[in-house]
Motif scaffolding. Structure first.
Motif: not given
Length: 191
Positions: A139-151
């Protein structure tokens, strides 16, 4: 050192040192404070599993349990199964298992897609979120994303996330200990 005569009170889930130097241990059966070399049980938390300990902006202790988030005066701050607490960009966030990551002080949910959060790690520009089955989110303060490198961490619980002095990230979980360095994930200790 033994904390209690109750064996479950000696299963330590969380250690925390406050800004004023007090040391607390959260166990399967209570919250304990180190006082003059001895562990003293904090009233009101006996027989509760303690998953998370942190301080609010005023220096008050926050305690995460399966029954909610409480301040040390036993006042409920949040309902739900609180697994982790972190301060990110001047706000406090709680990982509520089965719900997602939510901000305290009536702040909105920030990571509903991470419905089973188990770990939080905050740095200046990112709040890392470990989950029970869905891997790691940021979470960057605005949106949440999945970290692909950690799949490859998906499908198993993430219990703890930290960053070392060399700016590498460590993930402890159900499948072992992992090091994330220079964009590569390495399983350092399997299982």
């Amino acid at each position: 050192k033994t904390l209690s005569k109750n064996a479950n009170s000696n299963f330590v889930r969380k250690l925390y040192k406050t800004r004023d130097g007090s040391v607390f241990a959260g166990t399967n059966r209570g919250l304990f404070r180190l006082s003059d070399g001895n562990w003293v049980e904090e009233p009101g938390f006996n027989q509760k599993a303690i998953y998370a300990i942190n301080e609010d902006s005023a220096g008050g202790l926050l305690v995460g349990t399966p029954g909610g988030l409480f301040s040390t005066d036993k006042k409920p701050r949040l309902t739900g199964d609180v697994r982790a607490i972190a301060d990110f960009q001047g706000r406090s966030y709680a990982a509520v298992f089965g719900t997602g990551v939510t901000g305290l002080e009536n702040q909105p949910e920030v990571a509903q897609e991470a419905q089973m959060p188990t770990a939080l790690f905050a740095e200046a520009d990112k709040l890392w979120i470990g989950t029970a089955k869905n891997g790691v989110f940021i979470f960057d303060g605005r949106e949440t994303k999945q970290e692909k490198a950690l799949d490859s961490l998906r499908g198993a619980a993430i219990r703890k996330i930290i960053k070392d002095a060399s700016n590498n990230y460590w993930f402890a979980g159900e499948r072992g200990l992992f090091l994330y360095k220079d964009g590569n994930l390495e399983n350092v200790i399997p299982n």
